[in-house]
Design a protein around this motif. Structure first.
Motif, PDB file in Angstrom:
ATOM      1  N   UNK A 652      78.707  53.924  10.661  1.00 40.11           N
ATOM      2  CA  UNK A 652      77.858  55.025  11.170  1.00 40.11           C
ATOM      3  C   UNK A 652      77.321  55.938  10.076  1.00 40.11           C
ATOM      4  N   UNK A 653      78.000  55.973   8.900  1.00 38.34           N
ATOM      5  CA  UNK A 653      77.569  56.880   7.839  1.00 38.34           C
ATOM      6  C   UNK A 653      76.384  56.355   7.039  1.00 38.34           C
ATOM      7  N   UNK A 654      76.026  55.088   7.239  1.00 37.41           N
ATOM      8  CA  UNK A 654      74.923  54.488   6.489  1.00 37.41           C
ATOM      9  C   UNK A 654      73.593  54.990   7.052  1.00 37.41           C
ATOM     10  N   UNK A 655      72.709  55.412   6.148  1.00 32.78           N
ATOM     11  CA  UNK A 655      71.385  55.908   6.546  1.00 32.78           C
ATOM     12  C   UNK A 655      70.410  54.739   6.574  1.00 32.78           C
ATOM     13  N   UNK A 656      69.656  54.630   7.649  1.00 35.55           N
ATOM     14  CA  UNK A 656      68.647  53.576   7.781  1.00 35.55           C
ATOM     15  C   UNK A 656      67.277  54.243   7.880  1.00 35.55           C
ATOM     16  N   UNK A 657      66.393  53.936   6.927  1.00 36.28           N
ATOM     17  CA  UNK A 657      65.050  54.503   6.907  1.00 36.28           C
ATOM     18  C   UNK A 657      64.019  53.385   6.955  1.00 36.28           C
ATOM     19  N   UNK A 658      62.843  53.751   7.437  1.00 42.80           N
ATOM     20  CA  UNK A 658      61.728  52.797   7.430  1.00 42.80           C
ATOM     21  C   UNK A 658      60.727  53.207   6.353  1.00 42.80           C
ATOM     22  N   UNK A 659      59.831  52.272   6.010  1.00 42.32           N
ATOM     23  CA  UNK A 659      58.835  52.562   4.977  1.00 42.32           C
ATOM     24  C   UNK A 659      57.950  53.743   5.371  1.00 42.32           C
ATOM     25  N   UNK A 660      57.676  53.890   6.669  1.00 39.70           N
ATOM     26  CA  UNK A 660      56.783  54.952   7.136  1.00 39.70           C
ATOM     27  C   UNK A 660      57.435  56.334   7.108  1.00 39.70           C
ATOM     28  N   UNK A 661      58.743  56.382   6.854  1.00 42.55           N
ATOM     29  CA  UNK A 661      59.452  57.662   6.844  1.00 42.55           C
ATOM     30  C   UNK A 661      59.571  58.239   5.437  1.00 42.55           C
ATOM     31  N   UNK A 662      58.974  57.563   4.453  1.00 43.72           N
ATOM     32  CA  UNK A 662      59.007  58.050   3.080  1.00 43.72           C
ATOM     33  C   UNK A 662      57.596  58.399   2.624  1.00 43.72           C
ATOM     34  N   UNK A 663      57.504  59.449   1.826  1.00 41.99           N
ATOM     35  CA  UNK A 663      56.212  59.874   1.297  1.00 41.99           C
ATOM     36  C   UNK A 663      55.727  58.875   0.237  1.00 41.99           C
ATOM     37  N   UNK A 664      54.404  58.729   0.071  1.00 48.13           N
ATOM     38  CA  UNK A 664      53.863  57.749  -0.900  1.00 48.13           C
ATOM     39  C   UNK A 664      54.280  58.029  -2.341  1.00 48.13           C
ATOM     40  N   UNK A 665      54.532  59.300  -2.682  1.00 44.73           N
ATOM     41  CA  UNK A 665      54.811  59.612  -4.084  1.00 44.73           C
ATOM     42  C   UNK A 665      56.272  59.435  -4.473  1.00 44.73           C
TER      43      UNK A 665
END
Length: 677
Positions: A652-665
């Motif tokens: 449960x402590x692992x963070x899962x992000x998608x490409x669209x949730x990060x800024x381009x820079x």
């Protein structure tokens, strides 16, 4: 405008007129009687208030009455000096006091002025000054007491708000009274000066301009001056006394009369002692008949009061027995047992010193700061934490409950410090091995003698109150989504509606209910995403709720709108982020095994494949943990929520992000790839 409001404005205009335009004697008499009446009303009101704030307008009223009195002094002085007449009221007061001896009357008037200026006015000024100083000094302590009662669950948020407002109003009131009392002192000095002017210049004008003899001038101007001084000083004396009563008033449940009689006569047996003393005085040359009558009245009063007190105590005992019996038989007594506190902190008796302020404990203050901190970080108002001791716990044990369920616990050693270091396996520091409760890091309880040695060795040394505060903070963070219910969501929506009424109307009650919005916000909080930026969240919900009412998908759309916030949350200062990526094979496998149902979409993978993916992710995460990096998995938006669902049970402590949730820079560095054979 109401008639009462208009009367005050007209009164101020009349005061200005008195300072400029001469008034006839009959009108001056009316105004003088009005001044005496107002002063009498003020002192009666001050005696019947239960606390100072019930007469909060008194400082402003004091200034108006002082100005009114000075206006009358100017008008009467003008009439006395120009016409040797100031109306029937002034002449009557002067004749009554002087009688046949102007000198005796003048001495009586001087005594009255001395009492007014030195005793009453000077004392009221000093009391006002001290009251203002002590009220301001006590303000921080009172504020902390309100916060402590709020955290302990003794009062509600609304009651705390009312108490804080009362404390602020008290400080404003006593500060205003301190300033207003200076006007009273100035008015007393002005009254003395006016009396001297009336006598000196009255004699000059009477003898020089009006051809009075010296005896006639003394008789006329002394009578008018003393009469004018009396009608001015008597209201001033009443107002000054009222000032002293108001600023010395302690908050009680009764007025001054009931408090004086109730507290002065609260010990009836003492009246018998007073009666005996007065009776013994009668054996001296003092009048025996008078002392006997007075002592008999005191003894009779003591007997009646003693009998009344005993009857009242018996009635109170009977009422308590009846109340206890009826309370046990009422249905409300059982219903109240169903109430449950949202957050409860229980501790053993050995930890009382960290809670008890009298023993130097500051946990209540820390919890106030925790609630403020979490409100800023998460954007949700954390309920009041109910703090209580529990004798069933071990002396040094504590536990935290949320909605009745225990979510975490720990133990503290109050006479020790907790020492933590990145590499604790290779140390020889003396202490008791343990784990830091908030993050599970290896640590040691060390004595105060070893504190300096531990700090020099690179350990992070923390005192017990800080340990438990950090533990509470992290535990509430992890379970904030449980604390956010429909009522709390409704409060957030109402708060947003004050600034963004059109936006909230577009989202709720149609197309999304409060319950659906609550589910979206809870999903964000569950993954440690702050919901403080409600306008952006509602903008996204307004755009996509027309396409779907699936709260899982809506939460994903909201996450993408919060990409700037999420990037700053996980990227370092150099806008760099180390991640574990997911292979195209696994992404395709997850996407192909998403099943649809009437309750939403879910992932349906065979158990062997699930186990293989989890093992691979666990291995990659351990590598990042060794490097002290945050475990972040990066994948495509289409599978992010399904991959998170798969990991929630095991990692449960692992963070899962998608490409669209990060800024381009942001600079993304892949340090591992999740794959299966």
């Amino acid at each position: 405008m109401k008639a009462r409001d208009l009367s005050v404005l007209l009164g101020v205009i009349l005061i200005i007129i008195m300072l400029v335009i001469p008034l006839p004697g009959w009108l001056l008499s009316i105004l003088i009687l009005c001044n005496i009446s107002l002063a009498l009303i003020v002192i009666l009101v001050s005696m019947n208030t239960q606390e100072a704030l019930q007469f909060s307008i008194f400082p402003s009223l004091l200034l108006l009455l002082t100005l009114f009195r000075l206006g009358l002094n100017v008008s009467t002085t003008r009439s006395i000096l120009s016409e040797a007449d100031a109306g029937g009221v002034v002449e009557t007061f002067g004749t009554f006091v002087i009688g046949n001896s102007p000198l005796v009357g003048f001495v009586v008037f001087i005594i009255l002025v001395i009492i007014q200026f030195i005793v009453i006015t000077k004392g009221s000024e000093r009391v006002s000054e001290v009251g203002a100083r002590f009220t301001l000094d006590a303000m921080p302590g009172k504020q902390m007491s309100v916060d402590a009662d709020l955290n302990a669950g003794l009062i509600s948020e609304q009651q705390a708000k009312e108490r804080r407002e009362k404390i602020e109003n008290e400080a404003d009131f006593y500060g205003a009274m301190d300033g207003a009392s200076k006007f009273v002192k100035g008015d007393a000095i002005a009254g003395i000066v006016i009396v001297l002017i009336n006598i000196i210049f009255g004699l000059l004008i009477g003898i020089v301009q009006m051809d009075f003899t010296f005896q006639e001038a003394i008789d006329i101007y002394m009578r008018l001056t003393i009469g004018d001084g009396l009608v001015s000083q008597i209201p001033a004396l009443l107002i000054s006394t009222a000032t002293g009563i108001v600023v010395t008033r302690v908050s009680t449940n009764g007025n001054l009369g009931s408090d004086v009689t109730g507290q002065l006569l609260q010990f009836p047996k003492l009246l018998f002692i007073a009666a005996g003393t007065i009776f013994l005085l009668g054996l001296t040359p003092i009048n025996f008949f008078l002392t006997t009558i007075l002592s008999s009245l005191l003894a009779l009063s003591g007997y009646l009061l003693l009998k009344q007190t005993q009857e009242k105590e018996e009635m109170n005992d009977e009422d308590e027995v009846e109340a206890e019996g009826s309370a046990m038989n009422t249905p409300e007594n059982v219903v109240n047992l169903l109430n449950m506190d949202p957050i409860e902190f229980e501790f053993g008796y050995g930890l009382i010193p960290i809670v008890d302020a009298n023993q130097g404990g500051d946990l209540l203050e820390r919890i106030v700061m925790i609630r403020r901190q979490l409100a800023i970080e998460l954007g949700v108002v954390i309920p009041v934490v109910r703090i209580r001791d529990n004798i069933q716990l071990n002396p040094n044990e504590y536990r935290l409950r949320i909605k009745g369920n225990e979510i975490t616990s720990g133990e503290l050693l109050l006479d020790h410090f907790l020492a933590m270091a990145p590499d604790i396996d290779n140390d020889d520091l003396d202490g008791i091995d343990t784990k830091e409760p908030a993050f599970g890091l290896p640590a040691k309880w060390i004595s105060e003698n070893n504190k300096d040695e531990a700090e020099l060795s690179g350990y992070t040394v923390v005192d017990p109150p800080s340990v438990v505060s950090t533990h509470i903070t992290e535990a509430i963070k992890q379970h904030a989504h449980i604390l956010l219910g429909r009522e709390e969501t409704k409060q957030l929506i109402d708060h947003l509606r004050e600034s963004y009424p059109i936006l909230t109307e577009e989202v709720t009650p149609e197309p999304l209910s409060i319950g659906e919005i609550q589910k979206v916000l809870s999903k964000l909080l569950k993954e440690n995403i702050s919901i403080r930026n409600l306008p952006i969240i509602f903008e996204t919900l307004a755009d996509f709720s027309k396409l779907t009412n699936d709260t899982e998908l809506l939460a994903e759309y909201v996450r993408q709108s919060l990409s700037s916030q999420i990037t700053k949350q996980y990227a370092n200062e150099k806008m760099s982020l180390k991640v574990i990526t997911v292979s195209g094979k696994i992404e395709k496998m997850i996407a192909e095994n998403v099943q649809q149902s009437e309750h939403g979409n879910y992932l349906s993978l065979d158990p062997d494949t699930q186990e293989a993916i989890i093992k691979n992710i666990h291995a990659e995460v351990e590598k990042l943990t060794i490097q002290e990096e945050i475990s972040v998995i990066l994948c495509s938006p289409a599978i992010r929520m399904y991959l998170k669902q798969l990991l929630d049970r095991f990692l449960p402590q692992v963070v899962v992000l998608s490409y669209n949730e990060l800024e381009p820079d942001v600079h993304v560095q892949s340090v591992g790839v999740v794959n299966v054979a």
